[in-house]
Write an enzyme that holds these catalytic residues in place. Structure first.
Site, PDB file in Angstrom:
ATOM      1  N   SER A  39       6.705   5.830   6.971  1.00 41.94           N
ATOM      2  CA  SER A  39       6.160   5.782   5.601  1.00 41.94           C
ATOM      3  C   SER A  39       6.909   6.626   4.583  1.00 41.94           C
ATOM      4  CB  SER A  39       4.689   6.197   5.616  1.00 41.94           C
ATOM      5  OG  SER A  39       3.929   5.149   6.154  1.00 41.94           O
ATOM      6  N   LYS A  52       8.200   4.619   1.765  1.00 47.39           N
ATOM      7  CA  LYS A  52       7.403   3.955   0.726  1.00 47.39           C
ATOM      8  C   LYS A  52       7.785   4.307  -0.723  1.00 47.39           C
ATOM      9  CE  LYS A  52       3.433   3.187   3.801  1.00 47.39           C
ATOM     10  NZ  LYS A  52       2.159   3.771   4.260  1.00 47.39           N
ATOM     11  N   TYR A 104       9.030  -5.181   5.570  1.00 50.00           N
ATOM     12  CA  TYR A 104       8.342  -3.885   5.671  1.00 50.00           C
ATOM     13  C   TYR A 104       8.560  -3.230   7.039  1.00 50.00           C
ATOM     14  CZ  TYR A 104       4.534  -0.490   6.005  1.00 50.00           C
ATOM     15  OH  TYR A 104       3.805   0.656   6.216  1.00 50.00           O
ATOM     16  N   TYR A 150      -1.717  10.816   1.414  1.00 49.57           N
ATOM     17  CA  TYR A 150      -2.944  10.045   1.683  1.00 49.57           C
ATOM     18  C   TYR A 150      -4.200  10.867   1.402  1.00 49.57           C
ATOM     19  CZ  TYR A 150       0.537   7.475   4.462  1.00 49.57           C
ATOM     20  OH  TYR A 150       1.652   6.813   4.888  1.00 49.57           O
ATOM     21  N   VAL A 165       4.757   8.586  10.124  1.00 51.41           N
ATOM     22  CA  VAL A 165       4.296   8.826  11.494  1.00 51.41           C
ATOM     23  C   VAL A 165       5.452   9.012  12.486  1.00 51.41           C
ATOM     24  CG1 VAL A 165       2.050   7.690  11.228  1.00 51.41           C
ATOM     25  CG2 VAL A 165       4.032   6.359  11.988  1.00 51.41           C
TER      26      VAL A 165
HETATM   27  N1  GLU Z   1       4.886   1.717  10.498  1.00 49.74           N
HETATM   28  C1  GLU Z   1       3.679   2.439  10.173  1.00 49.74           C
HETATM   29  C2  GLU Z   1       2.646   1.478   9.663  1.00 49.74           C
HETATM   30  O1  GLU Z   1       2.912   0.734   8.763  1.00 49.74           O
HETATM   31  C3  GLU Z   1       3.965   3.523   9.169  1.00 49.74           C
HETATM   32  C4  GLU Z   1       2.771   4.392   8.927  1.00 49.74           C
HETATM   33  C5  GLU Z   1       3.114   5.795   8.451  1.00 49.74           C
HETATM   34  O2  GLU Z   1       4.208   6.273   8.675  1.00 49.74           O
HETATM   35  O3  GLU Z   1       2.203   6.447   7.855  1.00 49.74           O
HETATM   36  O4  GLU Z   1       1.556   1.433  10.178  1.00 49.74           O
END
Ligand code: GLU
Length: 425
Positions: A64, A67, A189, A241, A259
């Site tokens: 993430s 993003k 994605y 978040y 993550v």
């Molecule tokens: N590949 C993970 C998902 O889309 C990334 C989530 C993250 O890093 O917070 O669920």
């Protein structure tokens, strides 16, 4: 003299080296088998200078942390109005993978949760999945200053197991948010999340945002300032978040975690931080990553609300008084990044002098981090067979554990320098 900062970084990293709290992400096997002890910390100054500590060369998937960069790319290509029509900017207070849209507008609440991030990937122009993804990869690579690539195993697993993201994408399609085939958009994605980076790559990417969109390594403009401003804004409000409030209060840096164990944090105008440590808390943030960012922010005074002024032009003038004695006049607010710059300038120029005199009477404000760094200057110079004095008529250095000679006037410092040079023969 860069070693002073290096020592800080190593020390802060060492303080957290034994923290073993948290758990590896285990929703795909590839993430569950990484070495939990890996711990890398990198700092990129706005001019591209890099400090690294620990496992800064170990690669992991960006997840993430991608993003904000894809969001920025969408803003860059189609403009804020078109992006705003599809993705909001309100913190959701929800988990990253919440299956939700804003109740009123029926679009994802922000680009940092998966719903918004999948939508952002759909807004990057391209003729197909490959083309769109190439654009993303190229952009991340430019920000990182090297060619990045994809971990194909992680990508295959993300694709095979992404039921929740699939649910989100189909929901978005039903609300008319996604144009096009949800599976093809998800493909972009998933690949984006599977790009591998090091903590140093993240630091450089963060520093590109810190410099308002100019990559610190090559000085190329990669984003418009308005795009960066918007991206940093959503990183502040939504980047962490449902822990965003805690993070802003305690650390105070626009940031994004993933993550995979990475965190990128930005101090606008000054620097980018990259951390890697794969043990996560229950909200999906690297436990040691959060702790080390907190320590860095506290000890180096990086909270963005306590650093209102830029410190790039710290050295106002420098001149040689006589051969071997160089005076550096500092001004403005002297904070961590400014002090770091001064020390690096001394290191670079020390072939030209025997004694450096820092004249700090025009410095408005000096924080603890900068004070400590100046106090350590002499020790570092002595190792290079040089010396360093400070002219400090207002006793701004008074509280520092001073090993450096501090004088009230430039004349006194010059007299001491002349004496030293005479005694050195
Ligand atoms: N590949 C993970 C998902 O889309 C990334 C989530 C993250 O890093 O917070 O669920």
């Amino acid at each position: 003299m860069a070693e002073l900062v290096q020592r800080y970084l190593d020390q802060i990293r060492a303080e957290h080296a034994d923290d073993g709290d948290g758990a590896l992400a285990d929703y795909i096997p590839e993430l569950a088998t990484v070495d939990p002890d890996r711990f890398g910390l990198s700092l990129s100054l706005a001019d591209g200078y890099i400090y690294e500590s620990g496992d800064a060369a170990v690669e992991f998937t960006i997840q993430s942390v991608s993003k904000p960069f894809t969001y920025a790319l969408a803003l860059e290509h189609i403009g804020a109005d078109a992006v705003d029509a599809k993705i909001g900017v309100e913190p959701s207070g929800e988990a990253f993978n919440e299956i939700s849209v804003d109740e009123r507008t029926k679009i994802p609440k922000n680009p940092m949760i998966n719903a918004g991030a999948i939508t952002a990937a759909s807004l990057v122009p391209g003729t197909g999945v490959d083309d769109r993804f190439e654009r993303i990869l190229e952009f991340y690579s430019a920000c990182a200053g090297r060619e990045l690539s994809v971990d194909e195993d992680v990508y295959a697993s993300e694709k095979a197991t992404g039921a929740r993201n699939r649910a989100i994408a189909y929901m978005l399609q039903s609300f008319g948010v996604l144009d096009g085939d949800p599976d093809r958009i998800l493909d972009v994605y998933f690949r984006q999340c599977s790009i591998t980076v090091t903590s140093t790559d993240l630091a450089r990417m963060a520093a590109t945002l810190a410099r308002g969109g100019v990559d610190p390594g090559h000085g190329r403009r990669l984003m418009h300032p308005a795009v960066v401003q918007r991206t940093l804004s959503v990183m502040v409000t939504c980047g962490m978040y449902d822990a965003a409030g805690d993070w802003v209060s305690a650390v105070g840096l626009p940031a994004k975690s993933g993550v995979g164990g990475g965190i990128a944090a930005v101090l606008p105008g000054q620097l980018g931080i990259g951390v890697y440590s794969p043990l996560l808390d229950e909200k999906g943030h690297s436990v040691r990553g959060v702790r080390v960012c907190r320590s860095l922010s506290e000890s180096l005074g990086l909270h963005f609300l306590s650093v209102p002024r830029e410190s790039r032009s710290t050295i106002r003038a420098s001149y040689d008084v006589e051969s071997g004695v160089r005076v550096y006049e500092l001004h403005g607010d002297l904070l961590f990044a400014g002090a770091e710059r001064v020390l690096r300038t001394l290191e670079r120029e020390c072939v030209d002098f025997d004694v450096a005199i820092l004249e700090i009477s025009r410095v408005d404000d000096i924080d603890d981090a900068a004070r400590r760094m100046l106090a350590g200057m002499r020790e570092s110079l002595r190792r290079l067979d040089k010396d360093g004095y400070i002219v400090d008529p207002d006793a701004a250095m008074a509280d520092a554990e001073v090993t450096v000679h501090v004088f009230a006037t430039l004349d006194e410092a010059l007299a001491a320098a002349a004496q030293l040079r005479a005694s050195d023969g």
